[in-house]
Write an enzyme that holds these catalytic residues in place. Structure first.
Site: not given
Length: 599
Positions: A78, A152, A176
Site C-alpha cells: 500500500k 482505504s 481498511s
C-alpha cells in the site's frame, strides 16, 4: 511460459517451484498480469526487467527455496508504506517523497525472500473505507466494476484477488485491512495493535494504526504476519507481545437482533445469518451480546476528536497545499480544526467508559463473529453520497483498534446480484494465532474460493493443541544455539519471542559445566534488564523439564520489562557466592561473545 494459477496462493506457487519453475519465470508471468489488470489498482509498478532481475538476485542470494519463509512470493505494498527508492504518495501526488529506507515491515518481508511488485492505490491519506478517494483512480470490485473495491487499502485487495500478488500489505485504522477483503472475496489479517511495526508508515491515526495482510487464505496471511511482526524500538507504539489462547469450543458473540443493521441490504443479512449457522455447525456456541458499547466506540473514530489525529499527521502539508487534498478527505480532516484539547480528553474519557461497558459483554464470549461490512455500494452511488455511505462500511470494524483487538476477515459467500460478502472474527489482544484455526474453517466451509478463483480450496489451519501450554523464560545455557537448548526442543518446546526482564535483576556467571548464569532479583536496583527467550511447553513436558534443573537454579516468577510475569530461571542466593556479576552485558549471549573475543 509459466502458467500461473488464478489466485497466487503459497502452496500453489511452491508447487510451481517444486516442478521446476524459477522465480524469474514467475516474475515474468506476474509482469504479464500487471500489464492487463485493473489500471487503478497500482500507483507504481515494478518494470518487467526489474522484477525479473530481483527474482534472479533472490536465486543468487538463496538458491534453496526452503531457506527463506517467503521465498519467491510476489507481494504488493500500500502506497502509504515506505519502500526505499520508490516514491511514497499516500494517494496524493503533491505529498510524494522518496524514502531512503524501507519501512521496518517491508524490510522483514524482503529479507524473508518476498518479491516486491508495486505500490498500490488507496483512499488518500488512508481516509475512507470505499476506495474512490484517490486522484489515481478508483479500483473496482474484481467481480463487478460498477461496485467499489473497498478501502482505504483498495489496490492491495484488488491485486491479491486478481492474482497479481500472492499477498499484499495494507493498513487498518477503521477497517481498511478488512472491508476491501470482504468486497473482493479474500482474507484480511488485522494483527493486534503493536505487533507489527509502523515505522515507515504514513500515519492516519498513529495511536491505533495497524499494518495488515491480504492473502488468499488464513494460512498464507498468518504466515506473512508471523514474519512481519516483532518488537521495533523505533516505533513508540510497538509492544512486546505474547500469545493468548482461546478454548477449543468457542463462545462466539453475535449482535442481538436490534443491533443487526444492514441498511436494507437483505442479501447481506441472509449471508450473515448463514455464516452464524455455519459457525454453529463447526462447533461454536453462539451467544447474543449487546453491541451498543462497541458501536458507540466505533462512532468516535470519525465523529470524535480522533479526526484531529488525522489532521496532526498532515497539518503542515494541508496548510501549505490545501487544494492538493481530495475534496472529501479534506472536508473530513478540516473538520478537526475547531477541536480543542478539552475535546480530546473528553473523547478519551468516553472511550474508556465504553471499554469498561464492553467488559461485561466480553465476559460472555471468547470472540465476536461480525459482518465485515453490512453493505456495499456502487461507485456511482458512493461518489454521489461519499460520507454517509462510507460510514456504513465501518459500523462493525471501527471499534477493533480502539479496543486493541485481533481480527481476521474471511469470505462468506456471494449475493445473487454478484458482490461477495465477508465476516470477521474479532477477539481480545494477542489472540492472533488462536483465531486462525476457526477463521480458516469458516473460510473453507463457506465454499466460495478466494478472489477470482471461485473453486479454490483454502488450506486449513489446524487447531492448536497448545491451549494449556506454559510459557517459560530462559536466560542462559537453554537459549537458542546454546548447549542445553535441546532440552527444550527435544520436549517439543516452541520459541515464542525474545524479551527482557524488568531492570531490577542481576546476572552472574556461575562456575558450572556447561557454563550457566544465575539470575536474581534485587529490588531497587536499576540495571539494563536481562535478555531472555520466552519458550512454551505443554504441561507434561514442562514438569519433566523442571525436574531436571539442578541446584542452585530453579523456576520462579520473573517480571518482564512490560510488567508482565512469566515462569523463568532464578538462582538461590547461596549459589551466587563468588560468582562474577555480568549484569552490565545485558544478557548471557552478549557475555559469552565478549569472552570469546577476549580469548
Amino acid at each position: 511460459m509459466t502458467e500461473l494459477p488464478t489466485i497466487l496462493d503459497f502452496p500453489g506457487l511452491r508447487a510451481l517451484y517444486a516442478g521446476g519453475a524459477s522465480p524469474a519465470d514467475v516474475a515474468a508471468a506476474v509482469a504479464d498480469r500487471l500489464e492487463t489488470g485493473d489500471p487503478a489498482a497500482f500507483i507504481a509498478k515494478v518494470s518487467r526487467e526489474e522484477l525479473i532481475a530481483a527474482a534472479q538476485a533472490l536465486m543468487d542470494r538463496a538458491p534453496d527455496p526452503s531457506s527463506l519463509p517467503l521465498w519467491g512470493l510476489p507481494f504488493a505494498v500500500k502506497d502509504n508504506i515506505d519502500l526505499a527508492g520508490v516514491a511514497t504518495t499516500a494517494g496524493c501526488p503533491d505529498y510524494a517523497y522518496l524514502p531512503g529506507k524501507s519501512a521496518t515491515v517491508v524490510e522483514r518481508l524482503l529479507a524473508a525472500g518476498a518479491l516486491f511488485v508495486g505500490k498500490t492505490n488507496l483512499d488518500q491519506f488512508a481516509t475512507g473505507l470505499n476506495g474512490t478517494r484517490s486522484p489515481y483512480g478508483a479500483p473496482r470490485c474484481v467481480f463487478d466494476e460498477s461496485y467499489v473495491s473497498g478501502g482505504s487499502s483498495s489496490g492491495s485487495a484488488v491485486a491479491v484477488a486478481a492474482g497479481c500478488a500472492a499477498f499484499a500489505l495494507g493498513t487498518d485504522t477503521a477497517g481498511s485491512g478488512r472491508v476491501p477483503a470482504a468486497f473482493n472475496n479474500i482474507v484480511g489479517i488485522k494483527p493486534s495493535p503493536g505487533r507489527v511495526s509502523t515505522t515507515g508508515v504514513v500515519p492516519a491515526c498513529r495511536s491505533i494504526d495497524v499494518v495488515t495482510v491480504f492473502a488468499a487464505s488464513v494460512a498464507d496471511g498468518v504466515a506473512v504476519r508471523r514474519v512481519a511482526e516483532g518488537f521495533d524500538p523505533a516505533d513508540a507504539y510497538a509492544r512486546r507481545f505474547g500469545a493468548v489462547t482461546l478454548p477449543g469450543t468457542l463462545r462466539l458473540g453475535v449482535p442481538a437482533e436490534a443491533e443487526r443493521e444492514f441498511y436494507g441490504n437483505g442479501a447481506y443479512r441472509a449471508l450473515y445469518e448463514a455464516a452464524i449457522e455455519r459457525a454453529a455447525s463447526l462447533g461454536a456456541t453462539i451467544v447474543a451480546f449487546d453491541y451498543r458499547p462497541f458501536r458507540e466506540a466505533a462512532a468516535l473514530l470519525y465523529e470524535g476528536p480522533w479526526v484531529a489525529e488525522r489532521l496532526a499527521a498532515i497539518l503542515e502539508f494541508l496548510d501549505a497545499k490545501p487544494e492538493s487534498v481530495e475534496p472529501t478527505v479534506r472536508r473530513i480532516i478540516e473538520g478537526a480544526r475547531g477541536m480543542s484539547a478539552v475535546d480530546a480528553f473528553r473523547g478519551v474519557y468516553r472511550l474508556e467508559e465504553l471499554r469498561r461497558q464492553a467488559e461485561a459483554e466480553w465476559a460472555k464470549v471468547d470472540a465476536l463473529l461480525l459482518p465485515t461490512s453490512p453493505d456495499i455500494q456502487t461507485v456511482e452511488a458512493m461518489l454521489a453520497d461519499p460520507l454517509a455511505l462510507n460510514a456504513r462500511f465501518g459500523r462493525f470494524t471501527n471499534f477493533a483498534n480502539f479496543f486493541g483487538c485481533a481480527a481476521i476477515a474471511v469470505p462468506a459467500g456471494f449475493t445473487d446480484a454478484g458482490p461477495p460478502f465477508g465476516v470477521q472474527l474479532v477477539a481480545p489482544r494477542d489472540t492472533d494465532d488462536a483465531l486462525a484455526a476457526f477463521a480458516s474453517e469458516m473460510h473453507e466451509a463457506a465454499g466460495c474460493g478466494a478472489g477470482l478463483a471461485r473453486g479454490f480450496r483454502p488450506p486449513r489451519v489446524e487447531r492448536s493443541r497448545s491451549a494449556s501450554r506454559i510459557e517459560i523464560a530462559v536466560v542462559g545455557a537453554h537459549l537458542t544455539g546454546m548447549p542445553l537448548n535441546h532440552e527444550l526442543t527435544d520436549r517439543g518446546g516452541v520459541l515464542l519471542r525474545n524479551d527482557r526482564t524488568a531492570p531490577d535483576y542481576r546476572l552472574h556467571a556461575l562456575g558450572t559445566t556447561p557454563a550457566k548464569p544465575g539470575l536474581m532479583r534485587e529490588p531497587g536496583f536499576a540495571g539494563p534488564g536481562i535478555a531472555v527467550e520466552i519458550w512454551s511447553l505443554d504441561p507434561a513436558a514442562f514438569g519433566d523439564f523442571v525436574a531436571t534443573i539442578p541446584q542452585p537454579l530453579g523456576i520462579g516468577r520473573l517480571t518482564l520489562a512490560d510488567g508482565s510475569a512469566v515462569c523463568g530461571f532464578l538462582c538461590e542466593p547461596a549459589g551466587l557466592a563468588g560468582a562474577r556479576d555480568i549484569t552490565a552485558f545485558g544478557g548471557w549471549r552478549a557475555y559469552c561473545q565478549s569472552a570469546v573475543a577476549a580469548a
